[in-house]
Design a protein around this motif. Structure first.
Motif, mmCIF file in Angstrom:
data_model
loop_
_atom_site.group_PDB
_atom_site.id
_atom_site.type_symbol
_atom_site.label_atom_id
_atom_site.label_comp_id
_atom_site.label_asym_id
_atom_site.label_seq_id
_atom_site.Cartn_x
_atom_site.Cartn_y
_atom_site.Cartn_z
ATOM 1 N N ASP A 93 48.760 40.405 44.127
ATOM 2 C CA ASP A 93 47.684 39.494 44.518
ATOM 3 C C ASP A 93 46.564 39.626 43.501
ATOM 4 O O ASP A 93 46.512 40.577 42.706
ATOM 5 N N ASP A 94 45.639 38.671 43.531
ATOM 6 C CA ASP A 94 44.542 38.639 42.569
ATOM 7 C C ASP A 94 43.212 38.898 43.257
ATOM 8 O O ASP A 94 42.877 38.236 44.252
ATOM 9 N N LEU A 95 42.470 39.864 42.736
ATOM 10 C CA LEU A 95 41.067 40.014 43.098
ATOM 11 C C LEU A 95 40.271 39.277 42.032
ATOM 12 O O LEU A 95 40.240 39.688 40.864
ATOM 13 N N ILE A 96 39.687 38.157 42.427
ATOM 14 C CA ILE A 96 38.986 37.293 41.472
ATOM 15 C C ILE A 96 37.513 37.687 41.407
ATOM 16 O O ILE A 96 36.861 37.891 42.434
ATOM 17 N N TRP A 97 37.018 37.788 40.176
ATOM 18 C CA TRP A 97 35.611 38.104 39.928
ATOM 19 C C TRP A 97 34.906 36.869 39.402
ATOM 20 O O TRP A 97 35.365 36.247 38.442
ATOM 21 N N LEU A 98 33.809 36.499 40.033
ATOM 22 C CA LEU A 98 32.996 35.385 39.586
ATOM 23 C C LEU A 98 31.690 35.877 38.972
ATOM 24 O O LEU A 98 31.162 36.913 39.369
ATOM 25 N N ARG A 105 34.734 32.260 36.266
ATOM 26 C CA ARG A 105 35.550 33.453 36.480
ATOM 27 C C ARG A 105 35.281 34.476 35.388
ATOM 28 O O ARG A 105 35.420 34.196 34.197
ATOM 29 N N LEU A 106 34.904 35.674 35.819
ATOM 30 C CA LEU A 106 34.666 36.776 34.891
ATOM 31 C C LEU A 106 35.942 37.529 34.583
ATOM 32 O O LEU A 106 36.202 37.927 33.451
ATOM 33 N N ALA A 107 36.756 37.766 35.616
ATOM 34 C CA ALA A 107 37.969 38.562 35.453
ATOM 35 C C ALA A 107 38.877 38.337 36.646
ATOM 36 O O ALA A 107 38.442 37.883 37.711
ATOM 37 N N THR A 108 40.139 38.662 36.451
ATOM 38 C CA THR A 108 41.119 38.650 37.539
ATOM 39 C C THR A 108 41.867 39.968 37.501
ATOM 40 O O THR A 108 42.464 40.308 36.475
ATOM 41 N N ILE A 109 41.797 40.727 38.576
ATOM 42 C CA ILE A 109 42.505 41.999 38.673
ATOM 43 C C ILE A 109 43.735 41.768 39.539
ATOM 44 O O ILE A 109 43.628 41.430 40.720
ATOM 45 N N PHE A 216 39.667 37.673 49.892
ATOM 46 C CA PHE A 216 38.599 38.487 49.299
ATOM 47 C C PHE A 216 38.185 37.954 47.931
ATOM 48 O O PHE A 216 38.965 37.346 47.212
ATOM 49 N N LEU A 217 36.914 38.198 47.596
ATOM 50 C CA LEU A 217 36.321 37.668 46.371
ATOM 51 C C LEU A 217 35.138 38.555 46.002
ATOM 52 O O LEU A 217 34.400 39.007 46.877
ATOM 53 N N ALA A 218 34.963 38.812 44.701
ATOM 54 C CA ALA A 218 33.850 39.655 44.249
ATOM 55 C C ALA A 218 33.024 38.908 43.212
ATOM 56 O O ALA A 218 33.492 37.951 42.581
#
Length: 412
Positions: A93-98, A105-109, A216-218
């Motif tokens: 799954d992807d934890l997406i960073w905005l 989008r800053l990053a995708t973990i 979830f989203l960060a």
């Protein structure tokens, strides 16, 4: 002759005493039950539910939790324990960073499988078929003169003797304080804080907020604040107005500021979050705009406690007492490692107690268990606090452990 009569002369094995019925203590108790080792859990609160509920991430620790519970139970039940039991868990799954101000989008973990568990559901699951005594607030600990047993004394005047006492009583552990004294055993406050809000919305609002990510989203903001948004409870997949969302904005806050504002009301906390959210992109901006001014809020000044510090080394009285989970290594939460380390403690202590049951020297086995736990947990405490600092420093955020290592376990 009855079986009980035949065994009446056999020496009774003293139980393991587990102080605290959080996820760590209950997971350990399940593991001991599975291994045939008697244990009793003691909880200071009078009722099973009565604390605030939140959710936690389980990922690399999942196989260990699976090994602690009855065979087949994890695979059968884990989906029902999640914040939304109707969204299948992905292998990855992807934890997406905005970026907080623009929404880019800053990053995708990418990692997985990732289980987002409701704490109350997990505790219900782990409480099944255990001996749990409620209303038992630990007041003192004594040890037998022959070094073979330990006794827990409770505030209600009762006491229980066991073969080992395990402090699993959380970040503000009474057990830890009794071992090290009120100063060395006290939680360490650090200059960061957050206000958490759990809120339902209208159907249209809920669908819009969830469109960013189902779970979830960060976000990190150039003004040095950090935010998280996620699902907390989705009891009816066909009724978005029944969904409860969980979100916060955190910021650097001096210990003096934390002290000065400790008596703030929920209304003041919500107002502060609304002001912070005005500078954020959606979903935070809209979620806080739509949150009522009189909503409930949960404020938290961040804390840690490093078991690796020399002055924090406790006397385990030749293996009669130890600490696990947040009682041993309370850490900040932004990298989602706490539950994983806690269930690892439970699994490794289960293994140690089996070794003792098979004839291993208790003092040596517990010492070896603690050395590994302290090295592993202490490293994560330091990493977690450094990570929290970097997530609130726009110039350093991409150097943070979360950006560099994602959700992977820190190598001690």
């Amino acid at each position: 002759m009855a079986e009980g009569a035949m065994n009446s002369s056999a020496p009774r094995q003293l139980p393991v005493l587990i102080v605290g019925s959080g996820s760590t203590g209950l997971a350990l108790a399940q593991g001991l039950r599975k291994a045939g080792i008697p244990c009793t859990v003691f909880e200071k609160n009078a009722y099973h539910h009565g604390e605030r509920d939140w959710n936690m991430g389980l990922h690399w620790g999942a196989p260990i939790l699976k090994s602690l519970v009855p065979d087949g139970q994890f695979d059968e039940k884990v989906q029902s324990l999640q914040v939304d039991p109707y969204v299948p868990t992905k292998e990855l799954d992807d934890l997406i960073w905005l970026r907080g101000d623009t929404g880019e989008r800053l990053a995708t973990i990418t990692f997985g499988p990732f289980y987002r568990l409701r704490r109350s559901k997990l505790r219900d699951f782990l409480s099944q078929d255990l001996d749990i005594q409620y209303g038992k607030h630990l007041q003192n600990i004594t040890y037998s003169s022959d070094g073979q047993s330990v006794t827990a004394h409770f505030a209600d005047g009762t006491s229980t003797t066991g073969s080992l006492l395990v402090g699993a009583d959380g970040a503000r552990s009474t057990t830890r304080s009794l071992l090290l004294g009120p100063e060395l055993g006290a939680i360490n406050h650090i200059p960061y804080c957050a206000t958490f809000i759990q809120q339902k919305f209208t159907t249209e609002q809920a669908l819009y907020l969830r469109s960013f990510h189902p779970l979830f989203l960060a976000s990190a903001h150039p003004n040095n604040t950090f935010a998280f948004f996620g699902m907390h409870d989705a009891p009816d997949p066909d009724d978005p107005s029944s969904w409860t969302f969980f979100f916060y904005v955190s910021w650097r806050s001096s210990l003096e500021e934390q002290e000065e504002t400790k008596q703030w009301t929920d209304a003041q906390r919500v107002k502060q979050q609304k002001e912070l959210a005005k500078h954020f992109c959606d979903p935070w901006k809209s979620a806080l705009e739509w949150t009522p001014d009189d909503a409930s809020a949960w404020y938290l000044g961040l804390t840690d406690w490093n078991p690796g510090l020399k002055e924090h080394r406790w006397d385990n009285h030749n293996g009669l007492l130890t600490l696990v989970g947040d009682a041993c290594h309370p850490m900040t939460y932004q990298r989602g490692q706490g539950l994983n380390h806690s269930v690892t403690d439970a699994g490794k202590l289960r293994d140690a107690l089996i070794k003792i049951q098979e004839g291993g020297n208790q003092a040596e086995v517990i010492r070896e268990f603690e050395e590994e736990m302290i090295r592993r947990g202490g490293t994560e405490v330091k990493d977690g606090t450094a990570n929290t600092g970097m997530l609130h420093d726009w110039e350093r955020i991409k150097e943070s452990p979360l950006f560099k290592k994602g959700m992977k376990k820190t190598d001690a």
